[in-house]
Design an enzyme around this catalytic site. Structure first.
Site, PDB file in Angstrom:
ATOM      1  N   GLU A  10       9.604  15.163  16.252  1.00  0.00           N
ATOM      2  CA  GLU A  10       9.918  15.121  14.828  1.00  0.00           C
ATOM      3  C   GLU A  10       9.023  16.101  14.073  1.00  0.00           C
ATOM      4  O   GLU A  10       7.797  15.992  14.111  1.00  0.00           O
ATOM      5  CB  GLU A  10       9.711  13.710  14.288  1.00  0.00           C
ATOM      6  N   GLY A  54      -5.078   0.459   4.577  1.00  0.00           N
ATOM      7  CA  GLY A  54      -4.041   0.126   5.541  1.00  0.00           C
ATOM      8  C   GLY A  54      -4.561  -0.718   6.682  1.00  0.00           C
ATOM      9  O   GLY A  54      -3.954  -1.725   7.070  1.00  0.00           O
ATOM     10  N   CYS A  80      12.952  10.974   7.969  1.00  0.00           N
ATOM     11  CA  CYS A  80      13.051  10.454   9.327  1.00  0.00           C
ATOM     12  C   CYS A  80      14.487  10.428   9.822  1.00  0.00           C
ATOM     13  O   CYS A  80      14.739  10.445  11.031  1.00  0.00           O
ATOM     14  CB  CYS A  80      12.454   9.047   9.394  1.00  0.00           C
ATOM     15  N   LYS A 120       0.841  -1.200   0.000  1.00  0.00           N
ATOM     16  CA  LYS A 120       0.000   0.000   0.000  1.00  0.00           C
ATOM     17  C   LYS A 120       0.870   1.242   0.000  1.00  0.00           C
ATOM     18  O   LYS A 120       1.512   1.568   1.002  1.00  0.00           O
ATOM     19  CB  LYS A 120      -0.929   0.053   1.225  1.00  0.00           C
ATOM     20  N   GLY A 169      -4.489   3.701  -1.453  1.00  0.00           N
ATOM     21  CA  GLY A 169      -5.648   4.107  -0.659  1.00  0.00           C
ATOM     22  C   GLY A 169      -5.236   4.753   0.634  1.00  0.00           C
ATOM     23  O   GLY A 169      -4.074   5.140   0.822  1.00  0.00           O
ATOM     24  N   GLY A 174      -5.017   5.044   4.960  1.00  0.00           N
ATOM     25  CA  GLY A 174      -4.640   4.183   6.061  1.00  0.00           C
ATOM     26  C   GLY A 174      -5.817   3.583   6.791  1.00  0.00           C
ATOM     27  O   GLY A 174      -5.804   2.403   7.167  1.00  0.00           O
ATOM     28  N   GLU A 180      10.204   0.741  10.430  1.00  0.00           N
ATOM     29  CA  GLU A 180      11.194   1.817  10.319  1.00  0.00           C
ATOM     30  C   GLU A 180      10.439   3.103  10.574  1.00  0.00           C
ATOM     31  O   GLU A 180       9.605   3.503   9.764  1.00  0.00           O
ATOM     32  CB  GLU A 180      11.850   1.796   8.934  1.00  0.00           C
ATOM     33  N   GLU A 230      -8.595   2.765   5.704  1.00  0.00           N
ATOM     34  CA  GLU A 230      -9.336   1.799   4.887  1.00  0.00           C
ATOM     35  C   GLU A 230      -8.402   0.680   4.422  1.00  0.00           C
ATOM     36  O   GLU A 230      -8.400  -0.419   4.977  1.00  0.00           O
ATOM     37  CB  GLU A 230      -9.975   2.518   3.685  1.00  0.00           C
TER      38      GLU A 230
END
Length: 484
Positions: free
Chosen positions: A380, A208, A281, A172, A202, A204, A246, A206
């Site tokens: 972050e 995910g 990141c 995804k 798509g 997250g 990660e 839905e």
């Protein structure tokens, strides 16, 4: 350059069960680039079923044949880099100047794992009366979810090792960065057997959520925020499915007073904080500068930040493009406002207007002088915002460098081997880069400590994450009767 509409890739065909779509928009101009069918539970269920059906055949495919297909993917990316760079620049606001490096790294991943799988085996030994064998086997269907900041790299980090190891995949991509992935999917559909690679674009909540909860997904892999990573870890734990993560970072970048070329270090620390428009990141967003060189270093650093050319992502002269969306832009500006109240703003801090790109969130490269406990130094931000922290005592600096929830990356600048090694030993981070930030090399393990994740990517260790060990004990003959 790209299609006007894209469908999910399921079982080797582009198909969907829904007519709902979402737009792919130009990050700088707001122009609609294409529409994408919105995958939901039905699409995910079909993709997982296809991957499950394809698994036995793919796992039985000789490693050399799997490697050949990965090499074809690398060649295709190499041939299409220029076009894909143009797509990504429009889709996510990254510059055409730096995006080619993404594709060089992605290409390297497919080639590395094509080679690594050929020597990835288990263990065997002769024992009295037989043999002991440990063999590595793929898990099965792997569900993978990736972010928007470096789509080509993220796809390669996930697909290359999983496919090399013999797993089938349901991937995804992020809804903010699906176009180049779906362009690649067209080629993947041509060369891989149906069901081996499935792509379900798509949202997250839905696609995910349906993917992470699916009982037939044998392993989960995710790159993104720590908050979402925890949710996915819980989903895997609920059915004892292994999860690799990660996640976020707030990386310390440490400058010792013995550096020999200050200008070069200033340039590299500037790059560390602002590449990928600061949306990385692993960015070096906490810069520790020693007292002895602080004043001169800060003057040069401020000049370097102010000289960064902000502009259209499509202009080859641009060095800083726009953030991926208005949502991200507003988030970064809230952090900047927080910084104004708890730290000293040195430069930047404002949204910049760029001609013909009024919809884009262009944020001036921003420096704050701060302590380590402020919000901007602890959380972050994912934008071109750097927190500079002054230091003079090694132990105190190391404590502050580690006094953070994250532990993804770190940097050290020094001409002393002793300084480099003692600092590397004490930093709580998965990567320590000495005298060159973001020194990523194919085969060098990449991953984080603490809240920055679980597992390692980019290396042979990654193949361990996508395989499990089976022990087989072979006896030469049945032993003599035991109960007689």
């Amino acid at each position: 350059m790209f299609d006007s509409h894209y469908l999910p890739l399921i079982n080797g065909r582009f198909t969907a069960f829904s007519e709902e779509t979402f737009p792919a928009s130009n990050a700088a101009t707001g122009e609609e680039l294409a529409t994408i069918t919105r995958s939901g539970k039905a699409e995910v269920d079909a993709a997982v079923a296809a991957a499950k059906a394809a698994f036995a055949g793919w796992a039985a495919t000789p490693a050399a044949e799997r490697a050949k297909l990965l090499l074809k993917v690398a060649d295709w990316l190499e041939e299409n880099t220029e076009r894909l760079v143009q797509i990504d620049a429009r889709d996510i606001g990254r510059t055409v100047f730096e995006l080619p490096q993404d594709y060089r790294q992605a290409i390297g991943q497919y080639r590395f794992f094509a080679a690594a799988i050929l020597t990835h085996d288990g263990w065997n030994n002769v024992v009295p009366g037989g043999w002991a064998i440990a063999k590595r086997e793929p898990y099965g269907v792997v569900g993978q979810i990736i972010p928007w900041n470096v789509p080509s790299i993220m796809v390669s980090f996930k697909l290359a090792p999983a496919l090399a190891a013999g797993n089938t995949v349901v991937l995804k991509p992020d809804e903010n960065a699906s176009l180049s992935t779906l362009e690649l999917a067209k080629y993947l559909a041509e060369i891989f057997p149906p069901g081996v690679v499935n792509v379900v674009p798509g949202f997250g909540e839905e696609a995910g959520e349906a993917l992470t909860a699916h009982p037939d997904v044998a392993k989960l892999a995710f790159t993104g925020s720590t908050e979402v990573g925890k949710i996915i870890a819980h989903a895997g734990a609920s059915r004892l499915a292994p999860v690799s993560l990660e996640l976020g970072g707030k990386s310390p970048n440490i400058v010792f007073p013995d550096i020999e070329d200050m200008d070069a270090v200033v340039d590299n620390t500037t790059f560390a904080a602002t590449f990928c428009n600061g949306q990385s990141c692993l960015a070096g967003t906490r810069l520790f500068v020693h007292d002895d060189i602080y004043t001169e270093f800060m003057a040069k650093l401020t000049d370097a930040f102010r000289s960064i050319r902000i502009g259209s992502p499509l202009d080859p002269a641009t060095r800083l493009g726009c953030l991926v969306s208005s949502k991200q832009g507003e988030r970064v500006m809230k952090y900047i406002e927080s910084g104004r109240s708890e730290a000293r703003l040195v430069t930047g801090g404002e949204r910049v207007e760029v001609a013909d790109s009024q919809a884009g969130w262009f944020i001036a490269p921003t420096i704050f002088e701060t302590g380590n406990k402020t919000t901007i130094a602890q959380e972050e931000i994912f934008g071109p915002v750097l927190s500079v922290i002054r230091w003079n005592d090694f132990d105190t600096m190391i404590h502050e460098a580690n006094d953070i929830p994250y532990g993804l990356a770190s940097g050290v600048y020094t001409s002393s081997l002793r300084n480099a090694m003692r600092t590397a030993d004490r930093l709580q981070a998965g990567q320590v880069w000495v005298n060159q930030y973001v020194n990523l090399v194919d085969g060098s393990p990449f991953g984080g400590y603490k809240a920055s994740g679980l597992g390692r990517e980019v290396s042979k260790e990654t193949l361990h994450m996508y395989t499990q060990l089976k022990s087989v004990m072979l006896a030469e003959q049945v032993p003599p009767p035991f109960y007689v």
